[in-house]
Design a protein around this motif. Structure first.
Motif, PDB file in Angstrom:
ATOM      1  N   MET A   1      24.175  -7.273  -0.846  1.00 16.34           N
ATOM      2  CA  MET A   1      23.997  -5.855  -0.555  1.00 16.34           C
ATOM      3  C   MET A   1      22.890  -5.666   0.482  1.00 16.34           C
ATOM      4  O   MET A   1      21.945  -6.441   0.502  1.00 16.34           O
ATOM      5  CB  MET A   1      23.631  -5.088  -1.829  1.00 16.34           C
ATOM      6  CG  MET A   1      22.242  -5.400  -2.380  1.00 16.34           C
ATOM      7  SD  MET A   1      21.678  -4.167  -3.559  1.00 16.34           S
ATOM      8  CE  MET A   1      21.535  -2.722  -2.540  1.00 16.34           C
ATOM      9  N   GLU A   2      23.036  -4.697   1.299  1.00  8.49           N
ATOM     10  CA  GLU A   2      22.020  -4.426   2.336  1.00  8.49           C
ATOM     11  C   GLU A   2      21.437  -3.049   2.080  1.00  8.49           C
ATOM     12  O   GLU A   2      22.128  -2.039   2.269  1.00  8.49           O
ATOM     13  CB  GLU A   2      22.669  -4.459   3.712  1.00  8.49           C
ATOM     14  CG  GLU A   2      21.767  -3.958   4.822  1.00  8.49           C
ATOM     15  CD  GLU A   2      21.244  -5.094   5.701  1.00  8.49           C
ATOM     16  OE1 GLU A   2      20.076  -5.061   6.080  1.00  8.49           O
ATOM     17  OE2 GLU A   2      22.018  -6.006   5.982  1.00  8.49           O
ATOM     18  N   PRO A   3      20.167  -2.940   1.624  1.00  5.74           N
ATOM     19  CA  PRO A   3      19.586  -1.606   1.461  1.00  5.74           C
ATOM     20  C   PRO A   3      19.534  -0.888   2.807  1.00  5.74           C
ATOM     21  O   PRO A   3      19.283  -1.517   3.833  1.00  5.74           O
ATOM     22  CB  PRO A   3      18.179  -1.876   0.923  1.00  5.74           C
ATOM     23  CG  PRO A   3      18.144  -3.316   0.538  1.00  5.74           C
ATOM     24  CD  PRO A   3      19.211  -3.998   1.327  1.00  5.74           C
ATOM     25  N   SER A   4      19.776   0.412   2.793  1.00  6.45           N
ATOM     26  CA  SER A   4      19.756   1.159   4.046  1.00  6.45           C
ATOM     27  C   SER A   4      18.326   1.451   4.484  1.00  6.45           C
ATOM     28  O   SER A   4      18.034   1.600   5.671  1.00  6.45           O
ATOM     29  CB  SER A   4      20.518   2.472   3.878  1.00  6.45           C
ATOM     30  OG  SER A   4      20.022   3.150   2.745  1.00  6.45           O
ATOM     31  N   SER A   5      17.422   1.537   3.523  1.00  2.31           N
ATOM     32  CA  SER A   5      16.032   1.866   3.829  1.00  2.31           C
ATOM     33  C   SER A   5      15.172   1.475   2.638  1.00  2.31           C
ATOM     34  O   SER A   5      15.690   1.008   1.614  1.00  2.31           O
ATOM     35  CB  SER A   5      15.886   3.370   4.108  1.00  2.31           C
ATOM     36  OG  SER A   5      16.280   4.102   2.961  1.00  2.31           O
ATOM     37  N   ALA A   6      13.871   1.656   2.794  1.00  2.00           N
ATOM     38  CA  ALA A   6      12.939   1.355   1.707  1.00  2.00           C
ATOM     39  C   ALA A   6      12.043   2.566   1.463  1.00  2.00           C
ATOM     40  O   ALA A   6      11.845   3.403   2.355  1.00  2.00           O
ATOM     41  CB  ALA A   6      12.093   0.131   2.048  1.00  2.00           C
ATOM     42  N   THR A   7      11.534   2.656   0.243  1.00  2.00           N
ATOM     43  CA  THR A   7      10.594   3.721  -0.126  1.00  2.00           C
ATOM     44  C   THR A   7       9.429   3.108  -0.883  1.00  2.00           C
ATOM     45  O   THR A   7       9.636   2.349  -1.830  1.00  2.00           O
ATOM     46  CB  THR A   7      11.287   4.766  -1.034  1.00  2.00           C
ATOM     47  OG1 THR A   7      12.199   5.528  -0.261  1.00  2.00           O
ATOM     48  CG2 THR A   7      10.276   5.715  -1.648  1.00  2.00           C
ATOM     49  N   VAL A   8       8.237   3.430  -0.445  1.00  2.00           N
ATOM     50  CA  VAL A   8       7.045   3.066  -1.211  1.00  2.00           C
ATOM     51  C   VAL A   8       6.778   4.194  -2.191  1.00  2.00           C
ATOM     52  O   VAL A   8       6.629   5.352  -1.799  1.00  2.00           O
ATOM     53  CB  VAL A   8       5.831   2.873  -0.271  1.00  2.00           C
ATOM     54  CG1 VAL A   8       4.533   2.840  -1.066  1.00  2.00           C
ATOM     55  CG2 VAL A   8       5.992   1.605   0.549  1.00  2.00           C
ATOM     56  N   ALA A   9       6.743   3.863  -3.475  1.00  2.00           N
ATOM     57  CA  ALA A   9       6.440   4.848  -4.509  1.00  2.00           C
ATOM     58  C   ALA A   9       5.271   4.296  -5.310  1.00  2.00           C
ATOM     59  O   ALA A   9       5.452   3.453  -6.186  1.00  2.00           O
ATOM     60  CB  ALA A   9       7.661   5.092  -5.401  1.00  2.00           C
ATOM     61  N   ALA A  10       4.071   4.727  -4.966  1.00  2.00           N
ATOM     62  CA  ALA A  10       2.880   4.111  -5.552  1.00  2.00           C
ATOM     63  C   ALA A  10       1.982   5.155  -6.191  1.00  2.00           C
ATOM     64  O   ALA A  10       1.736   6.218  -5.620  1.00  2.00           O
ATOM     65  CB  ALA A  10       2.102   3.346  -4.488  1.00  2.00           C
ATOM     66  N   TYR A  11       1.503   4.808  -7.386  1.00  2.00           N
ATOM     67  CA  TYR A  11       0.392   5.557  -7.987  1.00  2.00           C
ATOM     68  C   TYR A  11      -0.865   4.793  -7.596  1.00  2.00           C
ATOM     69  O   TYR A  11      -1.111   3.694  -8.104  1.00  2.00           O
ATOM     70  CB  TYR A  11       0.547   5.618  -9.512  1.00  2.00           C
ATOM     71  CG  TYR A  11      -0.637   6.295 -10.176  1.00  2.00           C
ATOM     72  CD1 TYR A  11      -0.777   7.672 -10.155  1.00  2.00           C
ATOM     73  CD2 TYR A  11      -1.628   5.543 -10.798  1.00  2.00           C
ATOM     74  CE1 TYR A  11      -1.875   8.291 -10.731  1.00  2.00           C
ATOM     75  CE2 TYR A  11      -2.730   6.153 -11.385  1.00  2.00           C
ATOM     76  CZ  TYR A  11      -2.838   7.525 -11.352  1.00  2.00           C
ATOM     77  OH  TYR A  11      -3.928   8.145 -11.922  1.00  2.00           O
ATOM     78  N   SER A  12      -1.617   5.331  -6.671  1.00  2.00           N
ATOM     79  CA  SER A  12      -2.696   4.557  -6.070  1.00  2.00           C
ATOM     80  C   SER A  12      -3.893   5.462  -5.812  1.00  2.00           C
ATOM     81  O   SER A  12      -4.171   5.837  -4.672  1.00  2.00           O
ATOM     82  CB  SER A  12      -2.190   3.926  -4.762  1.00  2.00           C
ATOM     83  OG  SER A  12      -3.182   3.123  -4.168  1.00  2.00           O
ATOM     84  N   PRO A  13      -4.650   5.810  -6.871  1.00  2.00           N
ATOM     85  CA  PRO A  13      -5.755   6.760  -6.682  1.00  2.00           C
ATOM     86  C   PRO A  13      -6.750   6.313  -5.625  1.00  2.00           C
ATOM     87  O   PRO A  13      -7.275   7.131  -4.865  1.00  2.00           O
ATOM     88  CB  PRO A  13      -6.405   6.821  -8.071  1.00  2.00           C
ATOM     89  CG  PRO A  13      -5.345   6.434  -9.028  1.00  2.00           C
ATOM     90  CD  PRO A  13      -4.495   5.424  -8.289  1.00  2.00           C
ATOM     91  N   CYS A  14      -7.034   5.011  -5.559  1.00  2.00           N
ATOM     92  CA  CYS A  14      -8.067   4.537  -4.626  1.00  2.00           C
ATOM     93  C   CYS A  14      -7.490   3.864  -3.382  1.00  2.00           C
ATOM     94  O   CYS A  14      -8.243   3.431  -2.511  1.00  2.00           O
ATOM     95  CB  CYS A  14      -9.017   3.587  -5.342  1.00  2.00           C
ATOM     96  SG  CYS A  14      -9.939   4.400  -6.662  1.00  2.00           S
ATOM     97  N   GLY A  15      -6.189   3.731  -3.286  1.00  2.00           N
ATOM     98  CA  GLY A  15      -5.556   3.308  -2.034  1.00  2.00           C
ATOM     99  C   GLY A  15      -5.152   1.847  -1.935  1.00  2.00           C
ATOM    100  O   GLY A  15      -4.311   1.493  -1.115  1.00  2.00           O
ATOM    101  N   SER A  16      -5.719   0.950  -2.744  1.00  3.15           N
ATOM    102  CA  SER A  16      -5.423  -0.476  -2.573  1.00  3.15           C
ATOM    103  C   SER A  16      -3.976  -0.799  -2.929  1.00  3.15           C
ATOM    104  O   SER A  16      -3.311  -1.580  -2.246  1.00  3.15           O
ATOM    105  CB  SER A  16      -6.355  -1.330  -3.445  1.00  3.15           C
ATOM    106  OG  SER A  16      -7.677  -1.173  -3.047  1.00  3.15           O
ATOM    107  N   THR A  17      -3.490  -0.224  -4.023  1.00  3.90           N
ATOM    108  CA  THR A  17      -2.107  -0.499  -4.427  1.00  3.90           C
ATOM    109  C   THR A  17      -1.142  -0.068  -3.327  1.00  3.90           C
ATOM    110  O   THR A  17      -0.197  -0.794  -2.995  1.00  3.90           O
ATOM    111  CB  THR A  17      -1.768   0.250  -5.735  1.00  3.90           C
ATOM    112  OG1 THR A  17      -2.728  -0.089  -6.727  1.00  3.90           O
ATOM    113  CG2 THR A  17      -0.379  -0.102  -6.225  1.00  3.90           C
ATOM    114  N   ALA A  18      -1.390   1.115  -2.767  1.00  8.36           N
ATOM    115  CA  ALA A  18      -0.494   1.613  -1.719  1.00  8.36           C
ATOM    116  C   ALA A  18      -0.527   0.701  -0.496  1.00  8.36           C
ATOM    117  O   ALA A  18       0.505   0.471   0.145  1.00  8.36           O
ATOM    118  CB  ALA A  18      -0.880   3.043  -1.332  1.00  8.36           C
ATOM    119  N   ALA A  19      -1.702   0.148  -0.175  1.00  2.00           N
ATOM    120  CA  ALA A  19      -1.794  -0.752   0.992  1.00  2.00           C
ATOM    121  C   ALA A  19      -0.915  -1.992   0.779  1.00  2.00           C
ATOM    122  O   ALA A  19      -0.234  -2.447   1.705  1.00  2.00           O
ATOM    123  CB  ALA A  19      -3.247  -1.167   1.214  1.00  2.00           C
TER     124      ALA A  19
END
Ligand code: SF4
Ligand code: SF4
Length: 261
Positions: A1-19
């Protein structure tokens, strides 16, 4: 399967997880967007089949209750997912398993997982400067490998679930009991802390106040304050916790990246 796109869904109060999550998404080579689950409360629908990079930090051995609640804003169907758990370069606790447990209810099918050592928000000596450039390069390479595995797979369920490293503690979260407080004499009223607080416990019109009953000590407000007017309560106990966490530290840890065969 080929995903059409990606989404970052992060709970990241201080930003490191999102990075970390962004680096994984970048590595896939797919077009991607981002949902900030630490702020706002509205549902976040995701198109079925999108590759979701679902991230949260560990605190006290588990993903905070508010984090799990906010991750619950994501809803999709049969979307492949990379689980990303960020921890303060000391003990990943039960975090990755917390994410694995909620994924099916969000319509997500985990195909890969990341344990990401990052800067420890309470103990500055641990994980300083992380994620480093080398860490981020590793996460990008892993994102590329995940995208390649998905392209090669006939269907979503042809990939085995990722073999998660064992949890280092049971799910019960250790409540550290710290809350943020503000020195009103130092506060310049910029409002950055109110905008950063995931729990909504800092009033925008009186940002020198804190609803400590709802504060979970995530330290997002402390990190954004330009004049260091905010700090955690109980400095003597905080110093003892820092000493205990630093003693016998076995870091720095390497990122752990796992994918189903
Ligand atoms: S007030 Fe508490 S919950 Fe809000 S950002 Fe500060 S530490 Fe986190
Ligand atoms: S970020 Fe700091 S200076 Fe700005 S309102 Fe909050 S406590 Fe005051």
């Amino acid at each position: 399967m080929e995903p059409s796109s990606a989404t970052v869904a992060a709970y990241s109060p201080c930003g490191s997880t999102a990075a970390v999550c962004r680096a994984v998404a970048e590595g896939t080579g797919l077009a991607w967007d981002e949902r900030d689950l630490a702020r706002g409360t509205r549902p976040e629908p995701v198109d079925p089949g999108t590759l979701v990079v679902l991230g949260a930090p560990v605190a006290g051995g588990a993903v905070p209750a508010l984090g799990l609640e906010r991750l619950g804003r994501v809803h999709t169907a049969f979307s492949p997912c990379v689980l990303v758990c960020a921890y303060g370069d000391r003990d990943p606790g039960h975090g990755l398993h917390d994410l694995e447990a909620i994924a099916p209810g969000l319509g997500l099918v985990p195909v890969a997982a990341v344990l990401a050592p990052v800067r420890h928000v309470m103990v500055p000596a641990l994980g300083a400067g992380r994620p480093t450039a080398d860490d981020l390069a590793a996460y990008r390479s892993f994102g590329a490998a995940v995208a390649s595995a998905l392209r090669d797979a006939g269907g979503l369920f042809d990939l085995a679930p990722p073999p998660l490293p064992p949890a280092s503690c049971p799910r019960e979260r250790l409540e550290l009991g710290f809350t943020a407080e503000c020195d009103p004499a130092a506060c310049v009223g910029c409002g950055a802390c109110a905008g950063a607080c995931p729990a909504g416990c800092i009033p925008a019109d009186e940002p020198y106040l804190t609803d400590t009953a709802r504060c979970d000590g995530c330290m997002a407000c402390i990190g954004v304050c330009p004049v260091r007017a905010r700090s955690l309560s109980d400095p003597a106990r905080l110093a003892a916790v820092r000493e205990r966490c630093t003693a016998g530290w076995e870091g720095p840890h390497r990122p752990r990246l796992v994918m189903g065969a």
